[in-house]
Design a protein around this motif. Structure first.
Motif, PDB file in Angstrom:
ATOM      1  N   GLU A 111       0.826  -1.208   0.000  1.00  0.00           N
ATOM      2  CA  GLU A 111       0.000   0.000   0.000  1.00  0.00           C
ATOM      3  C   GLU A 111       0.858   1.254   0.000  1.00  0.00           C
ATOM      4  OE1 GLU A 111      -2.284  -1.206   3.579  1.00  0.00           O
ATOM      5  OE2 GLU A 111      -4.041  -0.849   2.315  1.00  0.00           O
ATOM      6  N   ILE A 112       2.159   1.070   0.160  1.00  0.00           N
ATOM      7  CA  ILE A 112       3.083   2.196   0.245  1.00  0.00           C
ATOM      8  C   ILE A 112       3.981   2.237  -1.004  1.00  0.00           C
ATOM      9  CG2 ILE A 112       3.153   2.564   2.722  1.00  0.00           C
ATOM     10  CD1 ILE A 112       5.403   0.101   0.948  1.00  0.00           C
ATOM     11  N   PHE A 113       4.795   3.282  -1.108  1.00  0.00           N
ATOM     12  CA  PHE A 113       5.761   3.400  -2.202  1.00  0.00           C
ATOM     13  C   PHE A 113       7.031   2.663  -1.800  1.00  0.00           C
ATOM     14  CE2 PHE A 113       9.392   5.573  -4.164  1.00  0.00           C
ATOM     15  CZ  PHE A 113       9.043   5.497  -5.507  1.00  0.00           C
ATOM     16  N   SER A 114       7.596   1.893  -2.726  1.00  0.00           N
ATOM     17  CA  SER A 114       8.793   1.112  -2.437  1.00  0.00           C
ATOM     18  C   SER A 114       9.909   1.508  -3.392  1.00  0.00           C
ATOM     19  CB  SER A 114       8.517  -0.382  -2.588  1.00  0.00           C
ATOM     20  OG  SER A 114       7.368  -0.774  -1.871  1.00  0.00           O
ATOM     21  N   ILE A 115      11.121   1.588  -2.866  1.00  0.00           N
ATOM     22  CA  ILE A 115      12.289   1.871  -3.696  1.00  0.00           C
ATOM     23  C   ILE A 115      13.460   1.074  -3.146  1.00  0.00           C
ATOM     24  CG2 ILE A 115      12.846   3.947  -2.342  1.00  0.00           C
ATOM     25  CD1 ILE A 115      13.951   5.177  -4.964  1.00  0.00           C
ATOM     26  N   GLY A 116      14.217   0.435  -4.023  1.00  0.00           N
ATOM     27  CA  GLY A 116      15.299  -0.427  -3.565  1.00  0.00           C
ATOM     28  C   GLY A 116      16.532  -0.320  -4.442  1.00  0.00           C
ATOM     29  N   ALA A 117      17.656  -0.764  -3.906  1.00  0.00           N
ATOM     30  CA  ALA A 117      18.927  -0.750  -4.625  1.00  0.00           C
ATOM     31  C   ALA A 117      19.519  -2.148  -4.625  1.00  0.00           C
ATOM     32  CB  ALA A 117      19.897   0.233  -3.981  1.00  0.00           C
ATOM     33  N   ILE A 118      19.920  -2.626  -5.795  1.00  0.00           N
ATOM     34  CA  ILE A 118      20.660  -3.881  -5.887  1.00  0.00           C
ATOM     35  C   ILE A 118      22.114  -3.545  -5.595  1.00  0.00           C
ATOM     36  CG2 ILE A 118      21.170  -5.891  -7.313  1.00  0.00           C
ATOM     37  CD1 ILE A 118      18.163  -5.345  -6.735  1.00  0.00           C
ATOM     38  N   VAL A 166      18.442   0.854  -9.343  1.00  0.00           N
ATOM     39  CA  VAL A 166      17.435   1.255  -8.371  1.00  0.00           C
ATOM     40  C   VAL A 166      16.071   0.877  -8.933  1.00  0.00           C
ATOM     41  CG1 VAL A 166      16.324   3.212  -7.211  1.00  0.00           C
ATOM     42  CG2 VAL A 166      18.814   3.150  -7.448  1.00  0.00           C
ATOM     43  N   VAL A 167      15.270   0.161  -8.153  1.00  0.00           N
ATOM     44  CA  VAL A 167      13.927  -0.244  -8.590  1.00  0.00           C
ATOM     45  C   VAL A 167      12.892   0.584  -7.839  1.00  0.00           C
ATOM     46  CG1 VAL A 167      14.614  -2.567  -9.250  1.00  0.00           C
ATOM     47  CG2 VAL A 167      13.871  -2.129  -6.901  1.00  0.00           C
ATOM     48  N   LEU A 168      11.763   0.868  -8.512  1.00  0.00           N
ATOM     49  CA  LEU A 168      10.710   1.695  -7.925  1.00  0.00           C
ATOM     50  C   LEU A 168       9.366   1.028  -8.150  1.00  0.00           C
ATOM     51  CD1 LEU A 168      12.729   3.740  -9.869  1.00  0.00           C
ATOM     52  CD2 LEU A 168      11.757   5.353  -8.233  1.00  0.00           C
ATOM     53  N   MET A 169       8.546   0.979  -7.091  1.00  0.00           N
ATOM     54  CA  MET A 169       7.224   0.378  -7.176  1.00  0.00           C
ATOM     55  C   MET A 169       6.203   1.322  -6.548  1.00  0.00           C
ATOM     56  SD  MET A 169       9.724  -2.037  -6.956  1.00  0.00           S
ATOM     57  CE  MET A 169       9.910  -2.687  -5.321  1.00  0.00           C
ATOM     58  N   ASN A 170       5.252   1.776  -7.349  1.00  0.00           N
ATOM     59  CA  ASN A 170       4.178   2.610  -6.826  1.00  0.00           C
ATOM     60  C   ASN A 170       3.246   1.784  -5.955  1.00  0.00           C
ATOM     61  OD1 ASN A 170       4.763   5.170  -8.134  1.00  0.00           O
ATOM     62  ND2 ASN A 170       4.208   4.147 -10.061  1.00  0.00           N
ATOM     63  N   PRO A 171       2.487   2.409  -5.082  1.00  0.00           N
ATOM     64  CA  PRO A 171       1.511   1.664  -4.285  1.00  0.00           C
ATOM     65  C   PRO A 171       0.589   0.847  -5.187  1.00  0.00           C
ATOM     66  CG  PRO A 171       1.689   3.900  -3.459  1.00  0.00           C
ATOM     67  CD  PRO A 171       2.479   3.851  -4.739  1.00  0.00           C
TER      68      PRO A 171
END
Length: 274
Positions: free
Chosen positions: A40-47, A68-73
């Motif tokens: 339900e939240i915004f997600s951002i990650g780094a490999i 960097v990966v980004l996932m909207n809610p």
């Protein structure tokens, strides 16, 4: 030297003074397998090392260190190992209402909602290094809360400047299918039958399943299970016991909750709560 079990154990960070953000990292993701899920939240990650397979909605691709990966809610996604090749990553999970304030510059007036970011990944060195830096600030016990807040605001301002100006294509809304999603959101703690959803939407079983998966990138059952896992996460953050959550959230028992939670988040409820 860390053992393989220790390196494969996810590490979570939360701070009651910074309720809008949460962090997670893992040093060895070879044994980390996610089923397709959403937040339900915004997600951002780094490999941070190695390679993995990145599933986002209907796309699938191999990504490597520096990405960097980004996932909207609501975006359905998963990152999983490639065979038995080592990889590591870190993630930040951010309240979209807090992020909306940064997107709109904190201007006075009518509140504006979160604007989805069109990019699903980037190989920008600036954003990769910035994400590593803000993660280190947040998880450093010697940093004051103000320093952590400033680091978070500074980084997400860069994200907005770099990626936030492009607009994602609006989804065509099928009101009947939307009603089914809303029905599941309201009744996920209880048993839901396919005929119940068909009655809500006035759609046939076959059409409903097909249209629902097209809209949410999940079957109705997968959406229901994911919603229960989201609820379990929220309750764990509030300090509820695993047994109580299992009883409340529609799982048959505690063992069922444990299995499903780990399948979705590659961590047990106990590891997430710690």
């Amino acid at each position: 030297m860390l053992s393989d079990v220790t390196r494969a154990t996810p590490k979570f960070w939360r701070d009651a003074q910074l309720p809008f953000i949460e962090a997670r990292s893992i040093d060895d993701g070879r044994k980390v397998h996610y089923s397709r899920h959403s937040h339900e939240i915004f997600s951002i990650g780094a490999i941070t090392s190695g390679q993995c397979v990145y599933l986002h909605e209907k796309t699938r691709q191999a990504i490597s260190a520096g990405t960097v990966v980004l996932m909207n809610p609501g975006a359905v996604h998963a990152c999983n190992p490639i065979e038995d090749k080592p990889w590591s990553y870190l993630m930040l999970y951010v309240d979209p209402h807090w992020l909306a304030g940064i997107q709109h510059g904190g201007e006075w007036g009518e509140p504006q909602g979160f604007q989805p970011i069109a990019a699903t990944y980037t190989q920008s060195p600036e954003l990769f290094n910035g994400l590593i830096d803000v993660y280190q600030h947040l998880t450093d016990p010697d940093q004051e809360v103000l320093a952590k807040q400033q680091a978070a605001v500074g980084f997400f301002s860069k994200v907005q400047q770099s990626l936030g100006r492009s607009r994602s294509t609006p989804k065509v809304v099928n009101q009947r299918v939307e009603r089914v999603g809303e029905y599941i959101d309201a009744h996920f703690m209880h048993s839901i039958r396919l005929e119940d959803m068909c009655a809500v939407a006035s759609l046939s079983e076959a059409y409903l399943i097909r249209a629902f998966e097209q809209r949410y990138h999940m079957t109705p059952h997968a959406y229901l299970t994911n919603r229960r896992v989201q609820y379990a996460q929220a309750q764990l953050r509030e300090g509820a016991t695993i047994a109580a959550i299992a009883q409340q959230s529609g799982f048959s028992d505690q063992a069922h909750l444990q299995r499903v939670f780990k399948k979705h988040l590659a961590a047990t409820p106990g590891q997430y709560k710690a």
